[in-house]
Motif scaffolding. Structure first.
Motif, PDB file in Angstrom:
ATOM      1  N   VAL A   1       0.828  -1.215   0.000  1.00 55.49           N
ATOM      2  CA  VAL A   1       0.000   0.000   0.000  1.00 55.49           C
ATOM      3  C   VAL A   1       0.856   1.256   0.000  1.00 55.49           C
ATOM      4  CG1 VAL A   1      -1.669   1.334   1.354  1.00 55.49           C
ATOM      5  CG2 VAL A   1      -2.012  -1.122   1.035  1.00 55.49           C
ATOM      6  N   ILE A   2       1.871   1.318   0.862  1.00 53.91           N
ATOM      7  CA  ILE A   2       2.689   2.534   0.898  1.00 53.91           C
ATOM      8  C   ILE A   2       3.484   2.668  -0.388  1.00 53.91           C
ATOM      9  CG2 ILE A   2       4.735   1.575   2.041  1.00 53.91           C
ATOM     10  CD1 ILE A   2       3.093   5.025   2.669  1.00 53.91           C
ATOM     11  N   GLY A   3       3.924   1.547  -0.970  1.00 55.92           N
ATOM     12  CA  GLY A   3       4.603   1.614  -2.260  1.00 55.92           C
ATOM     13  C   GLY A   3       3.700   2.177  -3.338  1.00 55.92           C
ATOM     14  N   HIS A   4       2.444   1.753  -3.332  1.00 52.00           N
ATOM     15  CA  HIS A   4       1.463   2.259  -4.299  1.00 52.00           C
ATOM     16  C   HIS A   4       1.241   3.760  -4.114  1.00 52.00           C
ATOM     17  CE1 HIS A   4      -2.237   2.510  -6.658  1.00 52.00           C
ATOM     18  NE2 HIS A   4      -2.831   3.029  -5.597  1.00 52.00           N
ATOM     19  N   LEU A   5       1.060   4.180  -2.879  1.00 46.78           N
ATOM     20  CA  LEU A   5       0.799   5.602  -2.625  1.00 46.78           C
ATOM     21  C   LEU A   5       2.004   6.476  -2.979  1.00 46.78           C
ATOM     22  CD1 LEU A   5      -1.194   5.444   0.733  1.00 46.78           C
ATOM     23  CD2 LEU A   5      -2.084   5.864  -1.554  1.00 46.78           C
TER      24      LEU A   5
ATOM     25  N   LEU B   1       9.232   3.864   5.834  1.00 43.86           N
ATOM     26  CA  LEU B   1       9.427   3.050   7.028  1.00 43.86           C
ATOM     27  C   LEU B   1       8.224   3.145   7.957  1.00 43.86           C
ATOM     28  CD1 LEU B   1      11.704   1.303   8.343  1.00 43.86           C
ATOM     29  CD2 LEU B   1      12.362   3.348   9.608  1.00 43.86           C
ATOM     30  N   ALA B   2       7.818   4.384   8.276  1.00 39.38           N
ATOM     31  CA  ALA B   2       6.685   4.566   9.184  1.00 39.38           C
ATOM     32  C   ALA B   2       5.388   4.064   8.566  1.00 39.38           C
ATOM     33  CB  ALA B   2       6.558   6.046   9.541  1.00 39.38           C
ATOM     34  N   GLY B   3       5.272   4.201   7.240  1.00 41.01           N
ATOM     35  CA  GLY B   3       4.023   3.863   6.575  1.00 41.01           C
ATOM     36  C   GLY B   3       3.715   2.390   6.536  1.00 41.01           C
ATOM     37  N   HIS B   4       4.743   1.549   6.758  1.00 40.24           N
ATOM     38  CA  HIS B   4       4.408   0.128   6.794  1.00 40.24           C
ATOM     39  C   HIS B   4       4.642  -0.501   8.162  1.00 40.24           C
ATOM     40  CE1 HIS B   4       8.713  -0.850   6.204  1.00 40.24           C
ATOM     41  NE2 HIS B   4       8.410  -2.069   6.578  1.00 40.24           N
ATOM     42  N   LEU B   5       5.633  -0.051   8.930  1.00 39.19           N
ATOM     43  CA  LEU B   5       5.906  -0.701  10.202  1.00 39.19           C
ATOM     44  C   LEU B   5       4.787  -0.498  11.219  1.00 39.19           C
ATOM     45  CD1 LEU B   5       9.734  -0.170  10.806  1.00 39.19           C
ATOM     46  CD2 LEU B   5       8.540  -2.248  10.134  1.00 39.19           C
ATOM     47  N   THR B   6       4.230   0.708  11.279  1.00 40.40           N
ATOM     48  CA  THR B   6       3.152   0.970  12.240  1.00 40.40           C
ATOM     49  C   THR B   6       1.929   0.115  11.926  1.00 40.40           C
ATOM     50  OG1 THR B   6       3.945   3.237  12.552  1.00 40.40           O
ATOM     51  CG2 THR B   6       1.680   2.756  13.229  1.00 40.40           C
ATOM     52  N   THR B   7       1.553   0.050  10.653  1.00 44.24           N
ATOM     53  CA  THR B   7       0.382  -0.736  10.270  1.00 44.24           C
ATOM     54  C   THR B   7       0.655  -2.223  10.424  1.00 44.24           C
ATOM     55  OG1 THR B   7      -0.170   1.013   8.694  1.00 44.24           O
ATOM     56  CG2 THR B   7      -1.354  -1.064   8.476  1.00 44.24           C
ATOM     57  N   THR B   8       1.867  -2.664  10.087  1.00 45.54           N
ATOM     58  CA  THR B   8       2.238  -4.060  10.306  1.00 45.54           C
ATOM     59  C   THR B   8       2.060  -4.437  11.771  1.00 45.54           C
ATOM     60  OG1 THR B   8       3.783  -4.207   8.457  1.00 45.54           O
ATOM     61  CG2 THR B   8       4.187  -5.666  10.322  1.00 45.54           C
ATOM     62  N   ALA B   9       2.533  -3.575  12.664  1.00 51.56           N
ATOM     63  CA  ALA B   9       2.407  -3.847  14.096  1.00 51.56           C
ATOM     64  C   ALA B   9       0.946  -3.965  14.507  1.00 51.56           C
ATOM     65  CB  ALA B   9       3.100  -2.748  14.894  1.00 51.56           C
ATOM     66  N   LEU B  10       0.111  -3.035  14.045  1.00 49.33           N
ATOM     67  CA  LEU B  10      -1.301  -3.053  14.429  1.00 49.33           C
ATOM     68  C   LEU B  10      -2.030  -4.254  13.841  1.00 49.33           C
ATOM     69  CD1 LEU B  10      -3.458  -1.616  16.048  1.00 49.33           C
ATOM     70  CD2 LEU B  10      -3.902  -0.146  14.076  1.00 49.33           C
TER      71      LEU B  10
ATOM     72  N   ALA C   1      12.816  -2.038  -1.789  1.00 46.74           N
ATOM     73  CA  ALA C   1      12.776  -0.731  -1.125  1.00 46.74           C
ATOM     74  C   ALA C   1      12.368  -0.876   0.335  1.00 46.74           C
ATOM     75  CB  ALA C   1      11.816   0.195  -1.862  1.00 46.74           C
ATOM     76  N   ILE C   2      11.361  -1.702   0.595  1.00 43.70           N
ATOM     77  CA  ILE C   2      10.908  -1.902   1.965  1.00 43.70           C
ATOM     78  C   ILE C   2      11.989  -2.595   2.790  1.00 43.70           C
ATOM     79  CG2 ILE C   2       9.238  -3.137   3.396  1.00 43.70           C
ATOM     80  CD1 ILE C   2       8.133  -0.608   2.057  1.00 43.70           C
ATOM     81  N   ARG C   3      12.647  -3.582   2.188  1.00 42.35           N
ATOM     82  CA  ARG C   3      13.723  -4.267   2.902  1.00 42.35           C
ATOM     83  C   ARG C   3      14.834  -3.283   3.274  1.00 42.35           C
ATOM     84  NH1 ARG C   3      16.963  -8.663   4.056  1.00 42.35           N
ATOM     85  NH2 ARG C   3      19.162  -8.332   3.513  1.00 42.35           N
TER      86      ARG C   3
END
Length: 399
Positions: free
Chosen positions: A145-149, A239-248, A160-162
């Motif tokens: 999702v963050i990659g798309h946005l 980083l913030a756009g996927h780690l926070t949502t991953t955690a939740l 990129a995420i890695r």
């Protein structure tokens, strides 16, 4: 403090939080090397006073990379301040493009993409009868999702995420020097790719375009300073756009399934999904908290603080404050709603909170409909040893 003690605290900080809430004034937490701001009212007060509690150093790490690892990063673009650790006008300038790019209108426009990505992930393992949730869904969905946005080529998103994750590893995970250097090279390569992506994105209707136009307005090529700000803030957002949502996504599913009655109630009453999301965020704040630096001598909760002192503002402890939440250590999706601080408060409130909530909402709607027999396949769940994003290391599910 020894590393083993610090890791034990990261895996289960709640006893320390509870003692700090019960103590008079503030408690100095050696595990954090900071004064612990643990009570809901005190957390809210600190977040409401950015002039007295600076965000500089908000994301201080536990590990100092080696000089050779630093050298790898020094040759790459970036190394500029980011929204998370800035104050005043600079913070407002960095935040404005994020506010536009993550607005309710933009999130609504992304819903079809999120639904399709979520459905595709579930379909990929639905027939298997089980999945390791963190690797099979909770990490891939927010990354996609963050990659798309951001307008990234889908083929480039995993790398990129890695690389973004490796940036966090560099400051929180002890590694041999050769691993540090390898991680730094991945981060440096990402930054070079982000420069090229930003150059293509100025006129595009995506988050990267918003950052480019906001941080390098006007015609012509960005200055070196502007380029570095764009790269740093894009990397930070990734980083913030996927780690926070991953955690939740991890903690919400874990807590719903840990008490079977909660999951069955959600299946019976899917209208409780928004309440379940807020309860998950309250009970296990996806971001545990951030540091703040005291800018002048002052008193907080009866404790005298000097200029330059560091406080750790614990969103997670605020969510377990018995003065605000009845039966604070009980996960209950039917509880009377009360305002938690798990996405921050005030000028530094999380600009991506709506996007995170939307991804979890779509996920829970999908699971309730498609996999109502979902259950935990392993009894013991170990939380990741990190001071920032709280999530299970792995979460094995079956149906």
């Amino acid at each position: 403090m020894e590393r083993v003690d610090r890791q034990a605290f990261y895996r289960d900080p709640y006893p320390v939080y509870a003692r700090a809430r019960a103590a008079r004034g503030l408690t100095f937490a050696g595990e954090l090397d900071a004064w612990l701001v643990a009570r809901h009212a005190d957390v809210r007060e600190v977040l409401s006073r950015p002039a007295d509690f600076s965000s500089q150093g908000a994301f201080r790490g536990d590990v100092t990379p080696s000089p050779r690892a630093f050298a790898e990063l020094a040759g790459a673009p970036g190394n500029a301040p980011v929204v998370l650790s800035s104050d005043g006008e600079a913070h407002q300038r960095y935040r404005r493009p994020l506010t536009r790019g993550l607005s309710a209108t933009r999130v609504a426009a992304a819903r079809p993409f999120i639904r399709a990505a979520a459905a595709g992930l579930v379909a990929s393992f639905a027939a298997e009868g089980g999945v390791e949730w963190m690797g099979g869904y909770a990490r891939p969905l927010p990354a996609t999702v963050i990659g798309h946005l951001l307008g990234l080529d889908p083929a480039d998103v995993p790398a990129a995420i890695r690389a973004g994750d490796r940036a966090e590893d560099l400051i929180f995970t002890p590694m041999p020097e050769d691993e540090q250097i390898a991680a730094a090279r991945e981060v440096a390569a990402l930054r070079h790719r982000l420069v090229a992506h930003a150059a293509r994105s100025r006129e595009q209707d995506n988050l990267t375009g918003e950052l480019v136009r906001g941080l390098a307005p006007g015609p012509g090529e960005p200055t070196t300073r502007q380029r570095d700000e764009i790269v740093s803030n894009t990397q930070n957002l990734m980083l913030a756009g996927h780690l926070t949502t991953t955690a939740l996504l991890g903690t919400a599913v874990h807590r719903l399934l840990r008490d079977r009655r909660q999951w069955e109630l959600l299946c019976e009453r899917p209208e409780l999904i928004p309440a379940a999301i807020e309860e998950a965020a309250r009970f296990e704040a996806p971001v545990q908290g951030f540091r703040r630096r005291v800018t002048r001598p002052l008193t907080l909760s009866g404790t005298r603080l000097d200029e330059g002192d560091t406080v750790f503002v614990s969103f997670a402890s605020a969510g377990r404050d018995e003065a605000v939440f009845a039966e604070q250590d009980v996960f209950d999706i039917a509880r009377e709603p009360a305002r938690h601080l798990s996405f921050g408060h005030g000028v530094h409130g999380c600009p991506g909170a709506l996007l995170a909530r939307e991804q979890v909402r779509i996920t829970l709607e999908l699971l309730v409909r498609e996999l109502p027999g979902l259950r935990l396949a392993e009894g013991e769940v170990t939380m990741a040893a990190t001071p920032i994003h709280r999530a299970p290391e792995k979460l094995v599910l079956a149906w």
